[in-house]
Every structure is written in C-alpha cells, then in structure tokens.
Design a protein around this motif. Sequence first.
Motif, mmCIF file in Angstrom:
data_model
loop_
_atom_site.group_PDB
_atom_site.id
_atom_site.type_symbol
_atom_site.label_atom_id
_atom_site.label_comp_id
_atom_site.label_asym_id
_atom_site.label_seq_id
_atom_site.Cartn_x
_atom_site.Cartn_y
_atom_site.Cartn_z
ATOM 1 N N GLY A 59 0.811 -1.101 -0.029
ATOM 2 C CA GLY A 59 0.306 0.147 -0.321
ATOM 3 C C GLY A 59 0.797 1.066 0.071
ATOM 4 N N ALA A 60 2.096 0.845 0.740
ATOM 5 C CA ALA A 60 2.656 2.296 0.696
ATOM 6 C C ALA A 60 3.769 2.830 -1.024
ATOM 7 C CB ALA A 60 3.870 2.432 2.129
ATOM 8 N N ALA A 61 3.548 1.483 -1.187
ATOM 9 C CA ALA A 61 4.001 1.468 -2.746
ATOM 10 C C ALA A 61 3.884 2.087 -3.935
ATOM 11 C CB ALA A 61 5.390 0.170 -2.836
ATOM 12 N N TYR A 62 1.832 1.348 -4.046
ATOM 13 C CA TYR A 62 1.217 2.280 -4.629
ATOM 14 C C TYR A 62 1.373 3.270 -4.435
ATOM 15 C CZ TYR A 62 -3.237 2.716 -6.628
ATOM 16 O OH TYR A 62 -4.735 3.008 -7.491
ATOM 17 N N ALA A 63 1.479 4.054 -2.753
ATOM 18 C CA ALA A 63 0.607 5.576 -2.553
ATOM 19 C C ALA A 63 1.637 6.149 -3.660
ATOM 20 C CB ALA A 63 0.953 5.621 -1.706
ATOM 21 N N ASP A 64 2.969 5.898 -3.507
ATOM 22 C CA ASP A 64 4.499 6.349 -4.270
ATOM 23 C C ASP A 64 3.602 6.495 -5.494
ATOM 24 O OD1 ASP A 64 4.964 7.194 -0.838
ATOM 25 O OD2 ASP A 64 6.753 5.555 -1.519
ATOM 26 N N CYS A 65 3.418 5.646 -5.418
ATOM 27 C CA CYS A 65 3.674 5.655 -7.901
ATOM 28 C C CYS A 65 2.336 6.749 -8.289
ATOM 29 C CB CYS A 65 3.255 4.058 -7.500
ATOM 30 S SG CYS A 65 3.285 4.060 -9.858
ATOM 31 N N ASP A 66 1.847 6.381 -6.923
ATOM 32 C CA ASP A 66 0.667 6.967 -7.380
ATOM 33 C C ASP A 66 0.913 8.470 -7.423
ATOM 34 O OD1 ASP A 66 -2.284 7.611 -8.124
ATOM 35 O OD2 ASP A 66 -2.930 8.111 -6.014
ATOM 36 N N ARG A 67 1.328 8.842 -6.355
ATOM 37 C CA ARG A 67 2.243 11.079 -6.241
ATOM 38 C C ARG A 67 2.681 10.617 -7.571
ATOM 39 N NH1 ARG A 67 1.060 9.742 -0.437
ATOM 40 N NH2 ARG A 67 2.993 8.912 -0.440
ATOM 41 N N SER A 68 3.755 9.312 -8.270
ATOM 42 C CA SER A 68 4.556 10.287 -8.769
ATOM 43 C C SER A 68 4.058 10.022 -10.227
ATOM 44 C CB SER A 68 5.466 8.421 -9.191
ATOM 45 O OG SER A 68 6.146 9.147 -10.359
ATOM 46 N N PHE A 69 3.017 9.556 -10.098
ATOM 47 C CA PHE A 69 1.893 9.104 -11.903
ATOM 48 C C PHE A 69 0.980 11.100 -12.144
ATOM 49 C CE2 PHE A 69 3.275 5.129 -12.832
ATOM 50 C CZ PHE A 69 3.507 4.927 -13.879
ATOM 51 N N ASN A 70 0.401 10.766 -10.544
ATOM 52 C CA ASN A 70 0.231 11.839 -10.493
ATOM 53 C C ASN A 70 0.455 13.053 -9.716
ATOM 54 O OD1 ASN A 70 -2.264 13.739 -10.346
ATOM 55 N ND2 ASN A 70 -4.201 12.672 -9.916
ATOM 56 N N PRO A 71 0.810 14.231 -9.773
ATOM 57 C CA PRO A 71 1.727 14.970 -8.676
ATOM 58 C C PRO A 71 0.834 16.357 -8.223
ATOM 59 C CG PRO A 71 2.039 15.484 -11.200
ATOM 60 C CD PRO A 71 1.278 14.553 -11.088
ATOM 61 N N VAL A 77 0.924 20.459 -2.745
ATOM 62 C CA VAL A 77 1.324 21.235 -4.693
ATOM 63 C C VAL A 77 0.082 22.383 -5.328
ATOM 64 C CG1 VAL A 77 2.271 20.424 -6.524
ATOM 65 C CG2 VAL A 77 3.229 19.724 -4.296
ATOM 66 N N ARG A 78 -0.044 22.844 -6.100
ATOM 67 C CA ARG A 78 -0.998 23.229 -6.849
ATOM 68 C C ARG A 78 0.021 23.583 -8.502
ATOM 69 N NH1 ARG A 78 -2.078 29.667 -7.516
ATOM 70 N NH2 ARG A 78 -3.677 29.652 -8.818
ATOM 71 N N VAL A 79 -1.181 22.798 -9.125
ATOM 72 C CA VAL A 79 -0.989 22.876 -10.801
ATOM 73 C C VAL A 79 -1.348 24.176 -11.110
ATOM 74 C CG1 VAL A 79 -0.574 20.695 -12.348
ATOM 75 C CG2 VAL A 79 -1.024 19.964 -10.456
#
Length: 87
Positions: A59-71, A77-79
């Motif tokens: 789950g921690a790896a999934y959360a990190d990957c999700d943040r990597s693909f969707n900043p 963070v404001r896009v």
Amino acid sequence: MSSTKPVSSEDVLSQKYDRCLADFLVKAGVGASVGVVASVILFKRRAWPVALSTGFGAGAAYADCDRSFNPARIPGVRVIPASETPK
C-alpha cells in the motif's frame, strides 16, 4: 551550446514504471520480512502478521507510485495550467 536530446514521453513513463516496480518489490519484501519476524517472535507463528505487513508495504508503494504519476495529489502542491504561467 549544449546538445542534449529531449527525453521522449515513453522513456519517462517507462522510468516511472520501473521505479514503481522496484519500490513495490522493496517495500513488500521489507514488509514480509518484518511480518515473518513478528510472527515468529510475537504471534506464535501465525500467518496474518506476514499478510498484514506485506499489505502495508504494498500500500505504501502504491501511494508513492500514485503520487509519481499524478503530482496533483501531493499535499500542498498546486498545478498551474500553461495558459496561466507568467511570461
């Protein structure tokens, strides 16, 4: 002049996937090993600590990957769209 080639989007995407897979394997492996140790020492060799800690690592790896693909999902963070950028 610097003659650097632009990186293609496929290369960026494959690097992110590789990083996510490596992160998943490391975190799930660490979780499983912590679960095995906890199972042997604390829980009389039950299986649920191994499954639970492996799930936490995955789950921690999934959360990190999700943040990597969707900043945009990173807190604070404001896009800003390209049309609003100052020139």
